[in-house]
Each structure stands twice: as structure tokens, then as C-alpha cells.
Motif scaffolding. Structure first.
Motif, mmCIF file in Angstrom:
data_model
loop_
_atom_site.group_PDB
_atom_site.id
_atom_site.type_symbol
_atom_site.label_atom_id
_atom_site.label_comp_id
_atom_site.label_asym_id
_atom_site.label_seq_id
_atom_site.Cartn_x
_atom_site.Cartn_y
_atom_site.Cartn_z
ATOM 1 N N LEU A 39 0.908 -1.250 -0.069
ATOM 2 C CA LEU A 39 0.154 0.075 0.112
ATOM 3 C C LEU A 39 0.751 1.280 -0.009
ATOM 4 C CD1 LEU A 39 -2.810 -0.927 2.617
ATOM 5 C CD2 LEU A 39 -3.045 -0.872 0.000
ATOM 6 N N LEU A 40 1.872 1.286 0.487
ATOM 7 C CA LEU A 40 2.690 2.496 0.752
ATOM 8 C C LEU A 40 3.528 2.761 -0.399
ATOM 9 C CD1 LEU A 40 4.207 2.064 4.196
ATOM 10 C CD2 LEU A 40 2.525 3.860 3.691
ATOM 11 N N THR A 41 4.020 1.545 -1.244
ATOM 12 C CA THR A 41 4.541 1.977 -2.392
ATOM 13 C C THR A 41 3.515 2.185 -3.412
ATOM 14 O OG1 THR A 41 4.803 -0.793 -2.837
ATOM 15 C CG2 THR A 41 6.761 0.364 -1.965
ATOM 16 N N ALA A 42 2.664 1.544 -3.421
ATOM 17 C CA ALA A 42 1.522 2.121 -4.251
ATOM 18 C C ALA A 42 0.973 3.546 -4.266
ATOM 19 C CB ALA A 42 0.452 1.226 -4.246
ATOM 20 N N SER A 43 1.031 3.903 -3.069
ATOM 21 C CA SER A 43 0.919 5.263 -2.698
ATOM 22 C C SER A 43 1.716 6.058 -3.216
ATOM 23 C CB SER A 43 0.554 5.479 -1.251
ATOM 24 O OG SER A 43 -0.473 4.949 -0.784
ATOM 25 N N ASP A 172 15.108 5.523 7.752
ATOM 26 C CA ASP A 172 14.926 6.786 7.373
ATOM 27 C C ASP A 172 14.988 6.916 5.651
ATOM 28 O OD1 ASP A 172 14.729 9.759 8.011
ATOM 29 O OD2 ASP A 172 15.306 8.923 9.762
ATOM 30 N N PRO A 173 15.941 5.995 5.027
ATOM 31 C CA PRO A 173 15.979 6.125 3.640
ATOM 32 C C PRO A 173 14.744 5.638 3.027
ATOM 33 C CG PRO A 173 17.859 5.077 4.590
ATOM 34 C CD PRO A 173 17.060 5.248 5.720
ATOM 35 N N GLY A 174 13.954 4.528 3.583
ATOM 36 C CA GLY A 174 12.676 4.149 3.104
ATOM 37 C C GLY A 174 11.816 5.075 3.074
ATOM 38 N N ALA A 175 11.654 5.830 4.451
ATOM 39 C CA ALA A 175 10.864 6.930 4.541
ATOM 40 C C ALA A 175 10.907 8.258 3.822
ATOM 41 C CB ALA A 175 10.692 7.391 6.140
ATOM 42 N N VAL A 176 12.030 8.608 3.424
ATOM 43 C CA VAL A 176 12.393 9.643 2.567
ATOM 44 C C VAL A 176 11.961 9.355 0.941
ATOM 45 C CG1 VAL A 176 14.369 10.829 1.466
ATOM 46 C CG2 VAL A 176 14.342 10.569 3.873
ATOM 47 N N ALA A 177 12.262 7.934 0.630
ATOM 48 C CA ALA A 177 12.067 7.565 -0.451
ATOM 49 C C ALA A 177 10.512 7.531 -0.663
ATOM 50 C CB ALA A 177 12.506 6.006 -0.964
ATOM 51 N N TRP A 181 8.972 12.344 5.112
ATOM 52 C CA TRP A 181 9.399 13.477 5.354
ATOM 53 C C TRP A 181 10.801 13.713 4.414
ATOM 54 C CZ3 TRP A 181 8.695 9.710 9.269
ATOM 55 C CH2 TRP A 181 9.851 8.861 9.622
ATOM 56 N N ALA A 182 11.136 14.924 4.257
ATOM 57 C CA ALA A 182 12.354 15.339 3.523
ATOM 58 C C ALA A 182 13.190 16.483 4.562
ATOM 59 C CB ALA A 182 11.781 15.936 2.222
ATOM 60 N N TYR A 183 14.453 16.061 4.197
ATOM 61 C CA TYR A 183 15.568 17.003 4.771
ATOM 62 C C TYR A 183 16.020 18.038 3.823
ATOM 63 C CZ TYR A 183 15.920 13.306 8.279
ATOM 64 O OH TYR A 183 15.761 12.318 9.239
ATOM 65 N N GLU A 184 16.172 19.290 4.480
ATOM 66 C CA GLU A 184 16.670 20.402 3.822
ATOM 67 C C GLU A 184 17.748 20.213 2.941
ATOM 68 O OE1 GLU A 184 17.842 24.653 5.024
ATOM 69 O OE2 GLU A 184 15.778 24.426 5.145
ATOM 70 N N GLY A 185 18.125 20.172 1.833
ATOM 71 C CA GLY A 185 19.387 19.945 1.051
ATOM 72 C C GLY A 185 19.689 18.598 0.978
ATOM 73 N N GLY A 186 18.710 17.775 1.292
ATOM 74 C CA GLY A 186 19.015 16.074 1.155
ATOM 75 C C GLY A 186 20.145 15.558 1.965
ATOM 76 N N GLY A 187 20.649 14.646 1.689
ATOM 77 C CA GLY A 187 21.922 14.220 2.385
ATOM 78 C C GLY A 187 22.619 13.124 1.660
ATOM 79 N N ASN A 245 12.674 -0.511 1.123
ATOM 80 C CA ASN A 245 13.867 -0.207 0.544
ATOM 81 C C ASN A 245 14.203 -0.910 -0.745
ATOM 82 O OD1 ASN A 245 15.255 2.085 2.222
ATOM 83 N ND2 ASN A 245 14.716 0.531 3.783
ATOM 84 N N ALA A 246 13.811 -2.315 -0.738
ATOM 85 C CA ALA A 246 14.272 -3.120 -1.765
ATOM 86 C C ALA A 246 13.707 -2.521 -3.109
ATOM 87 C CB ALA A 246 13.797 -4.535 -1.754
ATOM 88 N N TYR A 247 12.300 -2.069 -3.014
ATOM 89 C CA TYR A 247 11.468 -1.601 -4.263
ATOM 90 C C TYR A 247 12.156 -0.368 -4.829
ATOM 91 C CZ TYR A 247 7.672 0.428 -6.704
ATOM 92 O OH TYR A 247 6.949 1.181 -7.831
ATOM 93 N N PHE A 248 12.686 0.669 -3.942
ATOM 94 C CA PHE A 248 13.401 1.936 -4.478
ATOM 95 C C PHE A 248 14.917 1.454 -4.684
ATOM 96 C CE2 PHE A 248 9.785 3.498 -2.108
ATOM 97 C CZ PHE A 248 9.338 4.317 -3.193
ATOM 98 N N GLY A 249 15.289 0.433 -4.388
ATOM 99 C CA GLY A 249 16.668 -0.017 -4.834
ATOM 100 C C GLY A 249 17.802 0.505 -3.618
#
Length: 286
Positions: A39-43, A172-177, A181-187, A245-249
Motif C-alpha cells: 500500500l505504501l509503495t502504491a501510494s 529513514d531512507p525508506g521513509a524519505v523515498a 519526510w524530507a531533509y533540507e538539502g537532502g543528505g 527499501n528493496a523496491y526503491f533500490g
């Protein structure tokens, strides 16, 4: 038809909750995170229309996956533990509010997905159900893996901090993908700045001190021995965030999720039985 009745005592409620989680263990620890990942990746791919990132589905689904941890810890919560958890709740809201407003200690970030009602229009009211499992699961797993070495305060503290960081290196990488949430300037680490992990060193330290003060380690160890499902929430975490995380590589987080799984395997906590209907279906096929 059996009449519904409320438990007559706290002990009755705890027994009924244990029985419920045990009966539905596979559904809670395996089916829910698999469906959640889908559901989250489909969203994220805008495939669900108005149901994309529905906040009530996110919060309620997360709460269901937390049931094994809640049921496992509940018998060990006395007055002192309740105070410790209350203080940790206040800390979680306060440090999150400070982080959103000032960028300290995690780095500047903002929420991109509605996670339910917001406290002071800044922090999700449901934050404790997202925050507590990171630190409590790490604490419990370290008690199991370290054995008697966990009685050393420095070893316990450093081990839990390290495991919390590994958990957040997955989360965090999965949540950002997903755009949670998003960090200013990324990381540098999949869009996550290193300051985020510096902040988690602080939060993990506060959490360990609070848990050490509020809970009996002997009591938690005994409960872990009696309660096979107590770390099933961490099993759900491995399945959910490993899959996302696997879905987003994001392969480093996937490897770290697998490492957490190895830790659970060593404690023999990947022993979730199949529900009767699935066991019967497999038996018929064979």
C-alpha cells in the motif's frame, strides 16, 4: 452467541491480549507488513487515488503491528515504568518539535505525508507509536543477544545506541523515498544527512537511561523468555522496511534489515507459526 464482557482486572486484560496476539501472530507480524509495503509503495506511485497515504490506515496499521510489543511489555509496566514512558513521550514530542522548528538535533526536515492529527500543527500526535518501538525493540534485542554482558551499563548503552542507529539506517531512507519526510538539502545517505544520526545518538541515550531507570531488566528478561512474540514488531519492521527499501533500490538499508533479521534469528524469534487455514492449505497441496 457468546456475550462480550470487559476484563475484570488488569491481569485478565493482559492474558486476553496475549491470547489474541498469539492467535493472530502470523497475520500481525507477516501479513500486515507485507500489505503495508504494498500500500505504501502504491501510494508513492500515486496508484491508490484518494486512499494514497491515508493517515488513519497508516496509524491504525502501525498500531496493529505494535500489538506484540505492547502486549509483551505491558505486564512489566508499574508506576516507575509508567513515569519513565511518560517522560520519554514528553521527550519525543519536545525533541521532534525542536527538530522541525530549529533543525537541531536531526537537521532541518519537514513532513511530506499526513500522519494524522498534529500537535501544535508541528508534530504528529501518534509520534510515540513510531518512536518507542525503535528504542524499546533495540533495548530488548540487546538484552537477549548480550546475555550477562548486558548487565554492564556502558556495554548496554553503546550496544543499544548502535542498534538504534542500524534500525534508523533502514527506516529513514525508506521513509524519505516514500516522501514521509524530507531533509533540507537532502543528505549523503539516500537523502538523509549525517546530522540525523547524530541526533539519534542523543535520543537513544536518553531512551536507554529512561528504560534502565523505569524497568527491571530481570523482569524484562523473564518476560522475553515467556513471551515468544515479544519482538514480533521487529520482525514486522524487517519485512516492511526491507521490502520498501528493496523496491526503491536502497540496497544498503536492505542489507542492514537482513542483519537485524539475523540478530532475531539468533534469538530464535523467527518462529512465527502459520495460521491454521494456511497450514491446512499447504498440507492439501502437498
Amino acid at each position: 452467541m457468546a456475550e462480550f464482557s470487559l476484563p475484570e482486572s488488569r491481569a485478565d486484560f493482559e492474558r486476553e491480549l496475549d491470547a489474541f496476539v498469539e492467535e493472530h501472530r502470523f497475520t500481525i507480524a507477516v501479513v500486515f507488513p507485507v500489505l503495508g509495503a504494498i500500500l505504501l509503495t502504491a501510494s508513492a506511485e500515486a496508484l491508490l487515488g484518494p486512499l494514497s497515504f491515508n493517515p488513519w490506515l497508516i496509524v491504525s496499521g502501525t498500531l496493529v503491528m505494535r500489538l506484540p510489543l505492547i502486549a509483551g511489555v505491558l505486564p512489566e509496566i508499574g508506576r516507575r515504568a509508567a513515569v519513565a514512558l511518560g517522560l520519554l513521550t514528553g521527550y519525543a514530542y519536545g525533541i521532534e518539535y525542536l527538530g522541525v522548528k530549529t533543525g537541531w538535533p536531526y537537521g532541518f526536515f519537514e513532513y511530506g505525508v499526513d500522519l494524522g492529527p498534529m500537535l501544535l500543527d508541528t508534530v504528529p500526535v501518534g509520534l510515540p507509536i513510531f518512536f518507542f518501538p525503535l528504542v524499546v525493540n533495540a533495548y530488548l534485542l540487546c538484552l537477549l543477544l548480550l546475555g550477562t554482558r548486558a548487565e554492564s551499563a556502558p556495554i548496554r548503552l553503546l550496544s543499544v545506541i548502535a542498534l538504534v542507529l542500524v534500525i534508523d539506517f533502514v527506516l529513514d531512507p525508506g521513509a524519505v523515498a516514500l516522501g514521509f519526510w524530507a531533509y533540507e538539502g537532502g543528505g549523503a545517505y539516500y537523502g538523509v544527512p549525517w546530522s540525523n544520526y547524530q541526533g539519534w545518538v542523543l535520543s537513544a541515550t536518553v531512551a536507554v537511561l529512561a528504560l534502565d531507570w523505569g524497568f527491571s531488566r530481570a523482569g524484562l528478561r523473564a518476560r522475553l523468555d515467556r513471551c515468544r512474540f515479544m519482538l514480533d514488531d521487529l520482525v514486522s519492521f524487517v519485512i516492511l522496511w526491507g521490502s520498501i527499501n528493496a523496491y526503491f533500490g536502497n540496497w544498503i538499508p536492505v542489507a542492514l534489515a537482513a542483519l537485524i533479521g539475523v540478530g532475531l534469528w539468533r534469538t530464535e524469534r523467527f518462529d512465527i507459526p502459520m495460521p491454521p487455514w494456511l497450514a491446512r492449505r499447504r498440507a492439501v497441496r502437498s
